[in-house]
Design an enzyme around this catalytic site. Structure first.
Site, PDB file in Angstrom:
ATOM      1  N   ARG A   1       0.836  -1.208   0.000  1.00  0.00           N
ATOM      2  CA  ARG A   1       0.000   0.000   0.000  1.00  0.00           C
ATOM      3  C   ARG A   1       0.870   1.258   0.000  1.00  0.00           C
ATOM      4  O   ARG A   1       0.535   2.257  -0.649  1.00  0.00           O
ATOM      5  CB  ARG A   1      -0.948  -0.004   1.203  1.00  0.00           C
ATOM      6  CG  ARG A   1      -2.050  -1.057   1.094  1.00  0.00           C
ATOM      7  CD  ARG A   1      -2.952  -1.044   2.302  1.00  0.00           C
ATOM      8  NE  ARG A   1      -3.707   0.199   2.379  1.00  0.00           N
ATOM      9  CZ  ARG A   1      -4.385   0.578   3.467  1.00  0.00           C
ATOM     10  NH1 ARG A   1      -4.355  -0.175   4.566  1.00  0.00           N
ATOM     11  NH2 ARG A   1      -5.057   1.708   3.482  1.00  0.00           N
TER      12      ARG A   1
ATOM     13  N   HIS B   1      -7.353   8.736  10.876  1.00  0.00           N
ATOM     14  CA  HIS B   1      -6.864   7.364  11.009  1.00  0.00           C
ATOM     15  C   HIS B   1      -5.355   7.278  10.827  1.00  0.00           C
ATOM     16  O   HIS B   1      -4.822   6.208  10.543  1.00  0.00           O
ATOM     17  CB  HIS B   1      -7.576   6.449   9.997  1.00  0.00           C
ATOM     18  CG  HIS B   1      -9.043   6.332  10.256  1.00  0.00           C
ATOM     19  ND1 HIS B   1      -9.933   5.796   9.354  1.00  0.00           N
ATOM     20  CD2 HIS B   1      -9.794   6.704  11.323  1.00  0.00           C
ATOM     21  CE1 HIS B   1     -11.165   5.832   9.862  1.00  0.00           C
ATOM     22  NE2 HIS B   1     -11.104   6.391  11.049  1.00  0.00           N
TER      23      HIS B   1
ATOM     24  N   THR C   1     -16.993   8.283   1.105  1.00  0.00           N
ATOM     25  CA  THR C   1     -16.911   7.401   2.266  1.00  0.00           C
ATOM     26  C   THR C   1     -18.231   6.669   2.447  1.00  0.00           C
ATOM     27  O   THR C   1     -19.299   7.229   2.254  1.00  0.00           O
ATOM     28  CB  THR C   1     -16.554   8.160   3.565  1.00  0.00           C
ATOM     29  OG1 THR C   1     -16.595   7.236   4.677  1.00  0.00           O
ATOM     30  CG2 THR C   1     -17.477   9.334   3.840  1.00  0.00           C
ATOM     31  N   SER C   2     -18.125   5.386   2.831  1.00  0.00           N
ATOM     32  CA  SER C   2     -19.332   4.573   3.042  1.00  0.00           C
ATOM     33  C   SER C   2     -19.974   4.893   4.395  1.00  0.00           C
ATOM     34  O   SER C   2     -21.060   4.433   4.700  1.00  0.00           O
ATOM     35  CB  SER C   2     -18.953   3.085   3.001  1.00  0.00           C
ATOM     36  OG  SER C   2     -17.943   2.832   3.985  1.00  0.00           O
TER      37      SER C   2
ATOM     38  N   GLN D   1     -10.396  10.275   6.528  1.00  0.00           N
ATOM     39  CA  GLN D   1     -10.151   8.923   7.048  1.00  0.00           C
ATOM     40  C   GLN D   1      -8.981   8.281   6.282  1.00  0.00           C
ATOM     41  O   GLN D   1      -8.547   7.192   6.623  1.00  0.00           O
ATOM     42  CB  GLN D   1     -11.396   8.041   6.900  1.00  0.00           C
ATOM     43  CG  GLN D   1     -12.618   8.573   7.631  1.00  0.00           C
ATOM     44  CD  GLN D   1     -13.861   7.829   7.233  1.00  0.00           C
ATOM     45  OE1 GLN D   1     -14.188   6.775   7.805  1.00  0.00           O
ATOM     46  NE2 GLN D   1     -14.566   8.354   6.241  1.00  0.00           N
TER      47      GLN D   1
ATOM     48  N   CYS E   1      15.597   0.764  19.143  1.00  0.00           N
ATOM     49  CA  CYS E   1      15.454   0.178  20.491  1.00  0.00           C
ATOM     50  C   CYS E   1      15.288  -1.337  20.396  1.00  0.00           C
ATOM     51  O   CYS E   1      15.202  -2.025  21.414  1.00  0.00           O
ATOM     52  CB  CYS E   1      14.232   0.797  21.213  1.00  0.00           C
ATOM     53  SG  CYS E   1      12.631   0.191  20.614  1.00  0.00           S
TER      54      CYS E   1
HETATM   55  N1  APR Z   1     -15.642   9.226  -5.965  1.00  0.00           N
HETATM   56  C1  APR Z   1     -16.402   9.307  -4.838  1.00  0.00           C
HETATM   57  N2  APR Z   1     -16.746   8.231  -4.090  1.00  0.00           N
HETATM   58  C2  APR Z   1     -16.318   7.021  -4.507  1.00  0.00           C
HETATM   59  C3  APR Z   1     -15.528   6.850  -5.673  1.00  0.00           C
HETATM   60  C4  APR Z   1     -15.194   8.021  -6.405  1.00  0.00           C
HETATM   61  N3  APR Z   1     -14.459   7.937  -7.520  1.00  0.00           N
HETATM   62  N4  APR Z   1     -15.267   5.505  -5.816  1.00  0.00           N
HETATM   63  C5  APR Z   1     -15.852   4.878  -4.770  1.00  0.00           C
HETATM   64  N5  APR Z   1     -16.487   5.777  -4.002  1.00  0.00           N
HETATM   65  C6  APR Z   1     -17.237   5.552  -2.756  1.00  0.00           C
HETATM   66  C7  APR Z   1     -17.852   4.174  -2.614  1.00  0.00           C
HETATM   67  O1  APR Z   1     -19.167   4.163  -3.169  1.00  0.00           O
HETATM   68  C8  APR Z   1     -17.896   4.003  -1.094  1.00  0.00           C
HETATM   69  O2  APR Z   1     -19.114   4.516  -0.556  1.00  0.00           O
HETATM   70  O3  APR Z   1     -16.306   5.659  -1.710  1.00  0.00           O
HETATM   71  C9  APR Z   1     -16.743   4.886  -0.607  1.00  0.00           C
HETATM   72  C10 APR Z   1     -15.572   4.086  -0.083  1.00  0.00           C
HETATM   73  O4  APR Z   1     -16.010   3.431   1.076  1.00  0.00           O
HETATM   74  P1  APR Z   1     -14.972   2.502   1.886  1.00  0.00           P
HETATM   75  O5  APR Z   1     -14.259   1.648   0.907  1.00  0.00           O
HETATM   76  O6  APR Z   1     -15.759   1.874   2.997  1.00  0.00           O
HETATM   77  O7  APR Z   1     -13.892   3.513   2.470  1.00  0.00           O
HETATM   78  P2  APR Z   1     -14.041   4.457   3.731  1.00  0.00           P
HETATM   79  O8  APR Z   1     -15.448   4.912   3.903  1.00  0.00           O
HETATM   80  O9  APR Z   1     -13.000   5.495   3.600  1.00  0.00           O
HETATM   81  O10 APR Z   1     -13.644   3.453   4.937  1.00  0.00           O
HETATM   82  C11 APR Z   1     -13.528   4.035   6.224  1.00  0.00           C
HETATM   83  O11 APR Z   1     -12.636   1.961   7.061  1.00  0.00           O
HETATM   84  O12 APR Z   1     -11.289   0.258   6.440  1.00  0.00           O
HETATM   85  C12 APR Z   1     -11.377   1.331   7.289  1.00  0.00           C
HETATM   86  O13 APR Z   1      -9.684   2.704   8.167  1.00  0.00           O
HETATM   87  C13 APR Z   1     -10.289   2.320   6.961  1.00  0.00           C
HETATM   88  O14 APR Z   1     -10.433   4.730   6.733  1.00  0.00           O
HETATM   89  C14 APR Z   1     -11.042   3.496   6.358  1.00  0.00           C
HETATM   90  C15 APR Z   1     -12.425   3.358   6.984  1.00  0.00           C
END
Ligand code: APR
Length: 240
Positions: free
Chosen positions: A67, A115, A183-184, A97, A145
């Site tokens: 990553r 995060h 973000t989801s 996040q 250490c």
């Molecule tokens: N533009 C906007 N949104 C998008 C795009 C895009 N090009 N592509 C995908 N998405 C949306 C998806 O529909 C989804 O709702 O981004 C979201 C990504 O969701 P996750 O994969 O769950 O990521 P996130 O919400 O950042 O996860 C939160 O979970 O795994 C932990 O610590 C990790 O910070 C992360 C946290």
């Protein structure tokens, strides 16, 4: 896209962006739960927890090294750049996040990394911490250490840095516009930030190609990718 709220966003003063993996998707960094999600190939609970780190530090480090390589090669996209540009026209803070540093690379100056950061490394025992932009030849890397180094990120089950979280809550509670991008909203406590904003009667806008658990709480949902929608949103804000 934003005509319906053009006048409502006319005199916003404090704008908070809450961002997740989706805003970096168009920079080539996979999301976690979307259709191209990272978690599709890995079990998150086997890689991003303190138990996993001590059970199998080599596997966890292999995943983070991969990553890190991805993040170092990534560039901010039009979405990150639009948010950074907005700082010229309004008071903007980004509560992200994401651990990829792309908001800062795009020029945003007020960024809280809820995060942590994959670029930052810390010792699992002593108080050593530093930004390390090179790849580790041997994994797990060791601190001077003698103990294992780890990514300076918040793993499942770990608390967010208290000072960062407190600042995030205060900012969310004072803003008059919160834009939730990519973000989801399934991970807490980050997913409570829109509630703090709503309690302050802020306008909530969601930019996401897919529905989320909080879409029905938003004043406006833009079913678009962030690299397409954010530049348009910023131009509407600039007109006001
Ligand atoms: N533009 C906007 N949104 C998008 C795009 C895009 N090009 N592509 C995908 N998405 C949306 C998806 O529909 C989804 O709702 O981004 C979201 C990504 O969701 P996750 O994969 O769950 O990521 P996130 O919400 O950042 O996860 C939160 O979970 O795994 C932990 O610590 C990790 O910070 C992360 C946290």
């Amino acid at each position: 896209m934003f005509e319906t709220i053009k006048d409502q966003i006319g005199d916003v003063k404090k704008i908070i962006f809450v961002t997740g993996a989706g805003i970096s998707q168009e920079s080539g960094i996979p999301t976690f739960r979307g259709k191209d999600g990272l978690w599709r190939n890995y079990d998150a609970m086997k890689l991003a927890t303190i138990d996993a780190f001590y059970e199998n530090p080599k596997l966890v480090w292999e995943w983070y090294n991969e990553r890190r390589k991805n993040v170092f090669a990534a560039h901010p996209n039009q979405g990150h750049k639009a948010i950074a540009e907005l700082e010229k026209y309004a008071k903007v803070m980004v509560l992200t996040q994401n651990i990829d540093g792309l908001h800062q690379k795009a020029g945003s100056t007020e960024v809280l990394e809820l995060h942590g950061s994959i670029i930052k490394i810390k010792c699992s025992v002593c108080d050593f911490r530093d930004e390390i932009l090179t790849e580790f030849s041997e994994i797990p890397p060791l601190c001077n250490c003698g103990n294992m180094l780890r990514p300076d990120v918040v793993w499942f089950g770990e608390p967010l840095p208290q000072n960062v979280w407190q600042k995030a809550i205060v900012s969310a509670s004072e803003c008059d516009l919160m834009v939730i991008v990519g973000t989801s909203l399934v991970v807490s406590p980050a997913n409570t930030l829109p509630i703090y904003a709503k309690q302050n009667n802020a306008l909530l806008i969601e930019i996401n190609p897919e529905r989320t658990e909080m879409s029905s709480d938003m004043d406006l949902t833009i079913r678009s990718t962030s690299a397409l929608a954010l530049p348009k949103f910023i131009s509407v804000l600039k007109e006001n």
